[in-house]
Write a protein that holds these residues in place. Sequence first.
Motif, PDB file in Angstrom:
ATOM      1  N   GLU A   1      -8.979  18.160 -15.969  1.00  0.00           N
ATOM      2  CA  GLU A   1      -7.550  17.923 -15.790  1.00  0.00           C
ATOM      3  C   GLU A   1      -7.309  16.578 -15.099  1.00  0.00           C
ATOM      4  OE1 GLU A   1      -5.710  21.245 -13.783  1.00  0.00           O
ATOM      5  OE2 GLU A   1      -5.792  22.495 -15.581  1.00  0.00           O
ATOM      6  N   LEU A   2      -8.117  16.272 -14.096  1.00  0.00           N
ATOM      7  CA  LEU A   2      -8.000  14.991 -13.399  1.00  0.00           C
ATOM      8  C   LEU A   2      -8.262  13.837 -14.359  1.00  0.00           C
ATOM      9  CD1 LEU A   2      -7.800  13.611 -10.446  1.00  0.00           C
ATOM     10  CD2 LEU A   2     -10.254  13.442 -10.684  1.00  0.00           C
ATOM     11  N   LEU A   3      -9.313  13.951 -15.167  1.00  0.00           N
ATOM     12  CA  LEU A   3      -9.645  12.890 -16.117  1.00  0.00           C
ATOM     13  C   LEU A   3      -8.566  12.732 -17.187  1.00  0.00           C
ATOM     14  CD1 LEU A   3     -13.486  13.529 -16.479  1.00  0.00           C
ATOM     15  CD2 LEU A   3     -12.343  11.734 -15.152  1.00  0.00           C
ATOM     16  N   ALA A   4      -7.995  13.858 -17.634  1.00  0.00           N
ATOM     17  CA  ALA A   4      -6.923  13.791 -18.629  1.00  0.00           C
ATOM     18  C   ALA A   4      -5.701  13.089 -18.043  1.00  0.00           C
ATOM     19  CB  ALA A   4      -6.561  15.197 -19.111  1.00  0.00           C
ATOM     20  N   LEU A   5      -5.391  13.376 -16.789  1.00  0.00           N
ATOM     21  CA  LEU A   5      -4.259  12.727 -16.128  1.00  0.00           C
ATOM     22  C   LEU A   5      -4.532  11.234 -15.946  1.00  0.00           C
ATOM     23  CD1 LEU A   5      -1.514  12.806 -14.775  1.00  0.00           C
ATOM     24  CD2 LEU A   5      -2.639  13.590 -12.683  1.00  0.00           C
ATOM     25  N   GLU A   6      -5.744  10.902 -15.580  1.00  0.00           N
ATOM     26  CA  GLU A   6      -6.101   9.489 -15.429  1.00  0.00           C
ATOM     27  C   GLU A   6      -5.954   8.751 -16.762  1.00  0.00           C
ATOM     28  OE1 GLU A   6     -10.143   8.381 -13.971  1.00  0.00           O
ATOM     29  OE2 GLU A   6      -8.942   7.808 -12.231  1.00  0.00           O
ATOM     30  N   ASP A   7      -6.396   9.370 -17.853  1.00  0.00           N
ATOM     31  CA  ASP A   7      -6.219   8.775 -19.179  1.00  0.00           C
ATOM     32  C   ASP A   7      -4.734   8.586 -19.492  1.00  0.00           C
ATOM     33  OD1 ASP A   7      -8.959   8.674 -19.588  1.00  0.00           O
ATOM     34  OD2 ASP A   7      -9.008  10.481 -20.852  1.00  0.00           O
ATOM     35  N   GLN A   8      -3.932   9.587 -19.143  1.00  0.00           N
ATOM     36  CA  GLN A   8      -2.496   9.508 -19.381  1.00  0.00           C
ATOM     37  C   GLN A   8      -1.886   8.344 -18.610  1.00  0.00           C
ATOM     38  OE1 GLN A   8      -0.912  11.690 -21.472  1.00  0.00           O
ATOM     39  NE2 GLN A   8       1.056  10.673 -21.213  1.00  0.00           N
TER      40      GLN A   8
ATOM     41  N   VAL B   1       0.873  -1.183   0.000  1.00  0.00           N
ATOM     42  CA  VAL B   1       0.000   0.000   0.000  1.00  0.00           C
ATOM     43  C   VAL B   1       0.904   1.226   0.000  1.00  0.00           C
ATOM     44  CG1 VAL B   1      -1.781   1.287   1.228  1.00  0.00           C
ATOM     45  CG2 VAL B   1      -1.802  -1.218   1.280  1.00  0.00           C
ATOM     46  N   GLY B   2       0.698   2.100  -0.981  1.00  0.00           N
ATOM     47  CA  GLY B   2       1.543   3.275  -1.071  1.00  0.00           C
ATOM     48  C   GLY B   2       0.793   4.474  -1.597  1.00  0.00           C
ATOM     49  N   LYS B   3       1.478   5.603  -1.575  1.00  0.00           N
ATOM     50  CA  LYS B   3       0.913   6.812  -2.164  1.00  0.00           C
ATOM     51  C   LYS B   3       2.047   7.710  -2.621  1.00  0.00           C
ATOM     52  CE  LYS B   3       0.252   9.261   2.199  1.00  0.00           C
ATOM     53  NZ  LYS B   3      -0.735   9.877   3.086  1.00  0.00           N
ATOM     54  N   VAL B   4       1.745   8.480  -3.653  1.00  0.00           N
ATOM     55  CA  VAL B   4       2.694   9.449  -4.187  1.00  0.00           C
ATOM     56  C   VAL B   4       1.941  10.754  -4.387  1.00  0.00           C
ATOM     57  CG1 VAL B   4       4.278  10.012  -6.071  1.00  0.00           C
ATOM     58  CG2 VAL B   4       3.967   7.624  -5.388  1.00  0.00           C
ATOM     59  N   GLN B   5       2.511  11.820  -3.872  1.00  0.00           N
ATOM     60  CA  GLN B   5       1.960  13.163  -4.073  1.00  0.00           C
ATOM     61  C   GLN B   5       2.832  13.848  -5.117  1.00  0.00           C
ATOM     62  OE1 GLN B   5       2.221  14.584  -0.050  1.00  0.00           O
ATOM     63  NE2 GLN B   5       0.348  13.530   0.546  1.00  0.00           N
ATOM     64  N   PHE B   6       2.184  14.501  -6.105  1.00  0.00           N
ATOM     65  CA  PHE B   6       2.956  15.070  -7.205  1.00  0.00           C
ATOM     66  C   PHE B   6       2.215  16.206  -7.895  1.00  0.00           C
ATOM     67  CE2 PHE B   6       0.335  11.722  -8.920  1.00  0.00           C
ATOM     68  CZ  PHE B   6      -0.064  12.163 -10.174  1.00  0.00           C
ATOM     69  N   GLU B   7       2.975  16.947  -8.689  1.00  0.00           N
ATOM     70  CA  GLU B   7       2.436  17.993  -9.548  1.00  0.00           C
ATOM     71  C   GLU B   7       2.602  17.544 -10.990  1.00  0.00           C
ATOM     72  OE1 GLU B   7       3.656  21.969  -7.005  1.00  0.00           O
ATOM     73  OE2 GLU B   7       5.054  21.236  -8.533  1.00  0.00           O
ATOM     74  N   ALA B   8       1.669  17.904 -11.843  1.00  0.00           N
ATOM     75  CA  ALA B   8       1.759  17.618 -13.269  1.00  0.00           C
ATOM     76  C   ALA B   8       1.867  18.945 -14.017  1.00  0.00           C
ATOM     77  CB  ALA B   8       0.531  16.845 -13.739  1.00  0.00           C
ATOM     78  N   GLU B   9       2.799  19.006 -14.926  1.00  0.00           N
ATOM     79  CA  GLU B   9       3.036  20.226 -15.688  1.00  0.00           C
ATOM     80  C   GLU B   9       1.759  20.686 -16.396  1.00  0.00           C
ATOM     81  OE1 GLU B   9       6.261  21.778 -18.976  1.00  0.00           O
ATOM     82  OE2 GLU B   9       5.680  19.679 -18.983  1.00  0.00           O
ATOM     83  N   GLY B  10       1.437  21.963 -16.233  1.00  0.00           N
ATOM     84  CA  GLY B  10       0.272  22.531 -16.888  1.00  0.00           C
ATOM     85  C   GLY B  10      -1.029  22.357 -16.127  1.00  0.00           C
ATOM     86  N   HIS B  11      -1.006  21.664 -15.008  1.00  0.00           N
ATOM     87  CA  HIS B  11      -2.214  21.451 -14.207  1.00  0.00           C
ATOM     88  C   HIS B  11      -2.219  22.441 -13.040  1.00  0.00           C
ATOM     89  CE1 HIS B  11      -3.596  17.361 -15.760  1.00  0.00           C
ATOM     90  NE2 HIS B  11      -2.597  17.736 -16.542  1.00  0.00           N
ATOM     91  N   SER B  12      -3.402  22.887 -12.693  1.00  0.00           N
ATOM     92  CA  SER B  12      -3.505  23.925 -11.668  1.00  0.00           C
ATOM     93  C   SER B  12      -3.515  23.366 -10.242  1.00  0.00           C
ATOM     94  CB  SER B  12      -4.751  24.778 -11.916  1.00  0.00           C
ATOM     95  OG  SER B  12      -5.895  23.974 -12.062  1.00  0.00           O
ATOM     96  N   ASN B  13      -3.679  22.068 -10.072  1.00  0.00           N
ATOM     97  CA  ASN B  13      -3.718  21.477  -8.736  1.00  0.00           C
ATOM     98  C   ASN B  13      -2.690  20.357  -8.610  1.00  0.00           C
ATOM     99  OD1 ASN B  13      -6.622  22.513  -9.279  1.00  0.00           O
ATOM    100  ND2 ASN B  13      -6.484  22.324  -7.062  1.00  0.00           N
ATOM    101  N   GLN B  14      -2.365  20.016  -7.373  1.00  0.00           N
ATOM    102  CA  GLN B  14      -1.493  18.887  -7.096  1.00  0.00           C
ATOM    103  C   GLN B  14      -2.349  17.637  -6.905  1.00  0.00           C
ATOM    104  OE1 GLN B  14       0.436  20.504  -3.633  1.00  0.00           O
ATOM    105  NE2 GLN B  14       2.095  21.372  -4.843  1.00  0.00           N
TER     106      GLN B  14
END
Length: 89
Positions: A61-68, A19-32
């Motif tokens: 943005e969340l859905l686009a990241l999920e697709d990615q 069980v893990g988690k990663v906190q991150f920023e994605a380029e061009g996205h307004s939220n972490q």
Amino acid sequence: MQITILNAEMTYSKEDGYVGKVQFEAEGHSNQYEITLASKRGTRDWGYGLFFLHESGKEEELLALEDQLEEDDELFDLLVDTAKAKLEK
């Protein structure tokens, strides 16, 4: 997609598996973001959940990241490997 890792962690127990988690920023996205990861079958077959880290943001943005994440194995593996590197021995 360029991402910046903010924090990562992972634990293992016989009952819960990995069980893990990663906190991150994605380029061009307004939220972490935070991705939670879980696997009961060793270090393969990961299930995950993707969430905004601090506050809600743009759903598109969340859905686009999920697709990615679904399409880009290298990106997903980077997040998994980052969490695994923090595994408590």
